[in-house]
Design a protein around this motif. Structure first.
Motif, mmCIF file in Angstrom:
data_model
loop_
_atom_site.group_PDB
_atom_site.id
_atom_site.type_symbol
_atom_site.label_atom_id
_atom_site.label_comp_id
_atom_site.label_asym_id
_atom_site.label_seq_id
_atom_site.Cartn_x
_atom_site.Cartn_y
_atom_site.Cartn_z
ATOM 1 N N GLY A 150 15.639 -7.449 -4.513
ATOM 2 C CA GLY A 150 14.262 -7.926 -4.404
ATOM 3 C C GLY A 150 13.290 -7.051 -5.171
ATOM 4 N N ALA A 151 13.476 -5.725 -5.083
ATOM 5 C CA ALA A 151 12.601 -4.807 -5.805
ATOM 6 C C ALA A 151 12.718 -5.015 -7.315
ATOM 7 N N ILE A 152 13.936 -5.265 -7.799
ATOM 8 C CA ILE A 152 14.143 -5.507 -9.238
ATOM 9 C C ILE A 152 13.389 -6.760 -9.673
ATOM 10 N N LEU A 153 13.450 -7.826 -8.851
ATOM 11 C CA LEU A 153 12.731 -9.057 -9.196
ATOM 12 C C LEU A 153 11.221 -8.821 -9.230
ATOM 13 N N VAL A 154 10.719 -8.022 -8.272
ATOM 14 C CA VAL A 154 9.285 -7.735 -8.225
ATOM 15 C C VAL A 154 8.868 -6.898 -9.434
ATOM 16 N N VAL A 204 7.195 -0.630 -1.622
ATOM 17 C CA VAL A 204 6.099 -0.080 -2.427
ATOM 18 C C VAL A 204 5.773 -0.967 -3.629
ATOM 19 N N PRO A 205 6.768 -1.355 -4.482
ATOM 20 C CA PRO A 205 6.405 -2.232 -5.606
ATOM 21 C C PRO A 205 5.868 -3.585 -5.164
ATOM 22 N N VAL A 206 6.314 -4.073 -4.010
ATOM 23 C CA VAL A 206 5.793 -5.349 -3.502
ATOM 24 C C VAL A 206 4.294 -5.234 -3.232
ATOM 25 N N PHE A 207 3.896 -4.173 -2.529
ATOM 26 C CA PHE A 207 2.476 -3.975 -2.233
ATOM 27 C C PHE A 207 1.686 -3.617 -3.494
ATOM 28 N N ALA A 208 2.322 -2.910 -4.426
ATOM 29 C CA ALA A 208 1.639 -2.564 -5.679
ATOM 30 C C ALA A 208 1.297 -3.826 -6.467
ATOM 31 N N VAL A 209 2.259 -4.740 -6.562
ATOM 32 C CA VAL A 209 2.027 -6.005 -7.273
ATOM 33 C C VAL A 209 0.990 -6.846 -6.541
ATOM 34 N N LEU A 210 1.098 -6.913 -5.214
ATOM 35 C CA LEU A 210 0.150 -7.697 -4.424
ATOM 36 C C LEU A 210 -1.272 -7.180 -4.591
ATOM 37 N N GLN A 211 -1.447 -5.866 -4.525
ATOM 38 C CA GLN A 211 -2.786 -5.300 -4.667
ATOM 39 C C GLN A 211 -3.308 -5.435 -6.097
ATOM 40 N N SER A 212 -2.414 -5.350 -7.087
ATOM 41 C CA SER A 212 -2.831 -5.560 -8.475
ATOM 42 C C SER A 212 -3.306 -6.997 -8.677
ATOM 43 N N TRP A 213 -2.633 -7.930 -8.005
ATOM 44 C CA TRP A 213 -3.037 -9.335 -8.088
ATOM 45 C C TRP A 213 -4.392 -9.550 -7.427
ATOM 46 N N LEU A 214 -4.605 -8.925 -6.266
ATOM 47 C CA LEU A 214 -5.858 -9.106 -5.537
ATOM 48 C C LEU A 214 -7.032 -8.390 -6.197
ATOM 49 N N LEU A 215 -6.801 -7.154 -6.654
ATOM 50 C CA LEU A 215 -7.899 -6.314 -7.138
ATOM 51 C C LEU A 215 -8.083 -6.354 -8.646
ATOM 52 N N LEU A 216 -6.988 -6.544 -9.384
ATOM 53 C CA LEU A 216 -7.069 -6.493 -10.842
ATOM 54 C C LEU A 216 -6.809 -7.846 -11.499
ATOM 55 N N SER A 217 -6.595 -8.878 -10.677
ATOM 56 C CA SER A 217 -6.355 -10.244 -11.165
ATOM 57 C C SER A 217 -5.155 -10.332 -12.105
ATOM 58 N N GLU A 218 -4.124 -9.513 -11.858
ATOM 59 C CA GLU A 218 -2.921 -9.574 -12.675
ATOM 60 C C GLU A 218 -2.091 -10.789 -12.276
ATOM 61 N N THR A 219 -1.378 -11.359 -13.261
ATOM 62 C CA THR A 219 -0.587 -12.560 -13.028
ATOM 63 C C THR A 219 0.701 -12.218 -12.284
ATOM 64 N N VAL A 220 1.017 -13.018 -11.300
ATOM 65 C CA VAL A 220 2.247 -12.848 -10.528
ATOM 66 C C VAL A 220 3.035 -14.147 -10.584
ATOM 67 N N LYS A 221 4.300 -14.073 -11.028
ATOM 68 C CA LYS A 221 5.148 -15.255 -11.104
ATOM 69 C C LYS A 221 5.778 -15.549 -9.733
ATOM 70 N N PRO A 222 6.158 -16.816 -9.516
ATOM 71 C CA PRO A 222 6.790 -17.162 -8.226
ATOM 72 C C PRO A 222 8.038 -16.335 -7.920
#
Length: 299
Positions: free
Chosen positions: A134-138, A255-273
């Motif tokens: 899962g971490a690798i996919l994130v 940690v990477p899951v929350f890092a990606v989530l917060q980047s999406w919320l705060l920095l508007s970074e794109t997150v794939k399904p």
């Protein structure tokens, strides 16, 4: 400490650590990495003082045996980890670095099984592998092949140093927590690591850089020091004391899951399904590792 509160505490820890990627990104453009590390841990040391006093009272001075362990904690979890981390990031991408660091829970589990005879069950192994996938996919944002291909150079070797450093930090903590409260232990370890970072930071131009630091960088450093270090490290050690190194260590893949989530919320970074699928797998792996164990693997 009961299982549910420990799970919430370790999840909150990884949430704070996920935010350090954003704070670290804001700091990185303002100052050299060793200066940033030193200032982060100076702030963390100051933040630890009221935290220890309120929860544990005046910390007792460590005896000789405890002092040796504390010095190794500062050397492994703070000094060498940061040296390896920033050296590696100067040579390879952050995503590739995160991929290597995602191996940390597996390293902790294997080392704990060898050194402390912690039961390594089939479900435990399955949960760790599931969380790693899962971490690798994130981390890869779906581009797994591009992430795992490529040569193995000094940058990758430095990140393996991070895995080794945090594994040592975690395992030493299991031993010293038998004789010292978690907050006092983290306080002395952070103090030792900060002292070790002082000379490299001075060589990095610390005194010249201090007057030029922007307010946003100070805010980010405060988050790194208070949230990512004083609270995060303390809660992590409370988790180790409650459920052991390998079961606490698997939470690191959140940690990477929350890092990606917060980047999406705060920095508007794109997150794939596929990243959401990876996040679910990490959570499932953490659950599998921390459910009541079944038959241990036989050697």
């Amino acid at each position: 400490m009961r299982t549910a509160p420990t799970a919430l505490l370790l999840t909150a820890t990884t949430f704070l650590w996920g935010g350090t990627f954003i704070a670290g990104r804001l700091v990185a453009g303002d100052m050299p990495p060793l200066t940033a590390s030193f200032l982060r841990f100076v702030i963390a040391t100051a933040a630890m003082i009221p935290l220890v006093l309120v929860n544990e009272g005046i910390p007792v001075l460590p005896d000789r045996k405890q002092l040796i362990s504390i010095l190794f904690l500062g050397l492994s979890g703070i000094f060498s980890y940061n040296i390896f981390f920033f050296t590696g990031l100067s040579q390879i991408s952050a995503s590739r670095a995160a991929l290597i660091i995602a191996c940390t829970p597996l390293a902790i589990a294997i080392a704990s099984s060898i050194l402390f005879r912690e039961p390594l069950t089939r479900s435990h192994c399955a949960g760790i592998i599931l969380s790693l996938i899962g971490a690798i996919l994130v981390i890869s944002n779906g581009h797994v092949y591009a992430l795992i291909t490529g040569g193995f150079g000094s940058g990758e070797l430095a990140l393996l140093g991070c895995v080794g450093s945090w594994t040592i930090y975690t395992l030493i903590g299991k031993g010293i927590l038998r004789t010292m409260p978690p907050l006092s232990c983290v306080f002395y370890a952070v103090l030792a690591g900060t002292a070790m970072l002082a000379v490299p930071a001075l060589n990095d131009g610390l005194l010249d850089i201090l007057p030029t630091i922007e307010p946003m960088a100070w805010i980010s450093l405060a988050y790194l020091g208070i949230g990512g270090t004083s609270l995060g490290f303390s809660w992590y050690y409370r988790g180790i004391k409650a459920i052991g190194p390998s079961r606490a260590g698997v939470y690191i893949n959140l940690v990477p899951v929350f890092a990606v989530l917060q980047s999406w919320l705060l920095l508007s970074e794109t997150v794939k399904p596929i990243v959401l699928v990876g996040g679910v797998l990490v959570c499932l792996g953490v659950f599998v590792v921390n459910r009541p164990s079944v038959r241990p693997l036989r050697g």
